[in-house]
Enzyme design. Structure first.
Site, mmCIF file in Angstrom:
data_model
loop_
_atom_site.group_PDB
_atom_site.id
_atom_site.type_symbol
_atom_site.label_atom_id
_atom_site.label_comp_id
_atom_site.label_asym_id
_atom_site.label_seq_id
_atom_site.Cartn_x
_atom_site.Cartn_y
_atom_site.Cartn_z
ATOM 1 N N CYS A 25 0.840 -1.356 0.105
ATOM 2 C CA CYS A 25 -0.084 -0.042 -0.029
ATOM 3 C C CYS A 25 0.925 1.105 -0.013
ATOM 4 O O CYS A 25 1.628 1.443 -1.056
ATOM 5 C CB CYS A 25 -1.053 -0.188 1.103
ATOM 6 S SG CYS A 25 -2.360 1.215 1.100
ATOM 7 N N HIS A 40 -3.792 -4.603 0.215
ATOM 8 C CA HIS A 40 -3.289 -5.056 1.643
ATOM 9 C C HIS A 40 -3.339 -6.544 1.559
ATOM 10 O O HIS A 40 -4.221 -7.189 1.965
ATOM 11 C CB HIS A 40 -4.261 -4.465 2.785
ATOM 12 C CG HIS A 40 -4.077 -3.020 2.845
ATOM 13 N ND1 HIS A 40 -3.095 -2.612 4.088
ATOM 14 C CD2 HIS A 40 -4.590 -1.845 2.573
ATOM 15 C CE1 HIS A 40 -2.919 -1.357 3.969
ATOM 16 N NE2 HIS A 40 -3.736 -0.651 3.056
ATOM 17 N N GLU A 60 -2.047 -8.361 3.581
ATOM 18 C CA GLU A 60 -2.372 -9.024 5.323
ATOM 19 C C GLU A 60 -3.826 -9.039 5.440
ATOM 20 O O GLU A 60 -4.163 -9.464 6.530
ATOM 21 C CB GLU A 60 -1.457 -8.087 6.032
ATOM 22 C CG GLU A 60 -1.879 -6.616 6.604
ATOM 23 C CD GLU A 60 -1.735 -5.708 5.324
ATOM 24 O OE1 GLU A 60 -1.367 -6.048 4.263
ATOM 25 O OE2 GLU A 60 -1.934 -4.472 5.922
#
Lengths: 180, 287
Positions: free
Chosen positions: A45, A162, A164
């Site tokens: 990001c 993202h 994650e």
């Protein structure tokens, strides 16, 4: 960073503030030096955006310059769809939610094959536009015009989404990065 | 872009609870057990909200957030009794990706701009809990108990100007009632410049498709619809939960009503997504 062989640069927030934090701690030069040494680096990001030459988020700001190109605002004048009363519904900025990445290049070391059609979680108002298309692995285009969602050149990887927060697809990509 | 399917989990202390119109809360179990199921089954996001925290001037427990966030890799929105920038920071550090604010924003709208500036618009969600009053909709605070005198559309527009990144719009009237979404309320924020999540009333898959025929929300939040399906799943897996369900069957008015309500058909996230995908709605299916 001499003992490291993998570096992840995550980030949320504003470009200028992010770069300032790196500069104050002397991390900007350390990350450049790390990248020059040919070791694996993943930007996520804002962390991906900071790899670029410069950003136009609230002014013009210099980035790490590891990847040649710019960070620009997603266009705000696009129409998403027409509602039942034939009113145009404008595209929403920031671009938030799960979106498909279209692979323009197969990147085996990331386990990313064209056409796999995975969705990842995005939340951003600015997009990455590299100078050379050669670094672009995946693009996203849900009305904003294509922007770079996944880039890779040598040991450098960047993802706008993202990883994650992208469920199992994100974890797979992360695991492939860690094991390459 | 996919329509987000979001389990909305009402939290009280360490427990997952469910009520009707934010009242008569009953304990369903450990939120972490449910959250794991939701994540594994393809939820696009989770909402954790302590709906009585403001009422009692408490805040949602950061350890509950931490416990859940550590092995769930989808966005987590957390709310309930958030009053200060320090509260927001605490919850973000505990693993929340976004923080939802209702009561504190009504009392002091400046907290929205201060929070957006400090943490970024992407993580500040305005929670609007609205009741239908005559032909209009009014935001309420403190678990649907306090009228605000505001107008939903004007309040939402003001919040956008203050830098909020998303709106969670809940119908207090339909919340927990499994009677379908309030379509009038849902249509109010159609074509809004920031994402809107619609909540309150889902009792079967058809309620969701009816909503989607009437408006284009960015996300749909459901609680009873999923909770009571996964309660059964958890029951099958553990004896301890069977005691919980036996208890609920005997003592919980909501649970007995859920058994008898004719249009209440709990289902899994996967089943709902398949239903929507068949009707060509954009849904994330690969997990």
């Amino acid at each position: 960073m001499s003992g490291l062989d993998k570096l992840v640069l995550p980030g949320v927030g504003a470009f200028a503030a992010g770069m300032e934090v790196l500069r104050v701690q002397g991390l900007d030069e350390a990350i450049r030096e790390y990248a020059r040494s040919g070791r694996d680096l993943l930007g996520i990001c804002l962390g991906m955006q900071m790899l670029l030459t410069k950003s136009f988020e609230f002014g013009e700001h210099t980035g790490l310059g590891i990847i040649a190109g710019e960070v620009r605002q997603l266009p705000r004048d696009r129409v998403m769809s027409i509602d039942q009363t034939h009113r145009p519904i404008p595209l929403k900025v920031p671009h938030v939610g799960w979106d498909t990445v279209r692979y323009v290049r197969s990147e085996l070391s990331l386990g990313v094959m064209g056409g796999e059609n995975c969705e990842y979680y995005f939340t951003h108002s600015f997009g990455v536009y590299p100078q050379s298309n050669d670094v672009v692995v995946g693009e996203c285009d849900s009305g904003y015009g294509p922007f770079c969602a996944l880039l890779s050149t040598g040991p450098i990887v960047g993802c706008q989404f993202h990883v994650e927060l992208s469920g199992k697809a994100g974890l797979r990509l992360l695991s492939n990065f860690l094991s390459r | 872009m996919s329509i987000r399917i979001i389990p909305r989990m009402e939290i009280k202390g360490p427990n997952l609870v469910k009520g009707m119109r934010f009242d008569g809360l009953r304990v369903l179990g450990n939120p972490r057990d449910f959250a794991q199921k939701y994540y594994q089954d393809g939820a696009d996001e989770l909402i954790y909200i302590d709906i009585v925290a403001s009422l009692y001037e408490r805040r949602i427990l950061p350890e509950v957030v931490r416990d859940t966030a550590q092995d769930i890799f989808i966005p987590l929105t957390v709310g309930g009794g958030v009053r200060t920038l320090a509260d927001i920071e605490l919850l973000l550090n505990a693993g929340a990706d976004k923080v939802a604010i209702n009561t504190a924003a009504v009392k002091n709208p400046a907290i929205l701009s201060e929070a957006a500036e400090a943490f970024g618009s992407q993580c500040i969600v305005l929670s609007i809990e609205a009741k239908k009053i005559g032909d209009a909709y009014e935001p309420y605070t403190e678990s649907g108990r306090q009228p605000t005198g505001l107008n939903v559309l004007e309040w939402a527009r003001k919040a956008v100007d203050l830098g909020v990144g998303e709106i969670l719009l809940t119908s207090v009237d339909n919340e927990g009632m499994k009677c379908g979404f309030d379509l009038g309320l849902s249509r109010l924020l159609e074509g809004f410049p920031i994402p809107v999540i619609i909540a309150g009333g889902a009792g079967c898959a058809e309620h969701v498709t009816t909503l989607l025929k009437n408006c284009q929300p960015d996300g749909i939040a459901c609680s009873s619809l999923f909770h009571y399906h996964y309660l059964k799943v958890l029951l099958d897996e553990s004896k301890a939960t069977r005691e919980r369900v036996d208890f609920l069957q005997v003592h919980d008015r909501n649970y007995s009503m859920t058994q008898s309500a004719s249009n209440f058909s709990p289902l899994s996230i996967h089943q709902l997504k398949e239903t929507l995908a068949i009707q060509n709605y954009p849904i994330r299916r690969n997990t």
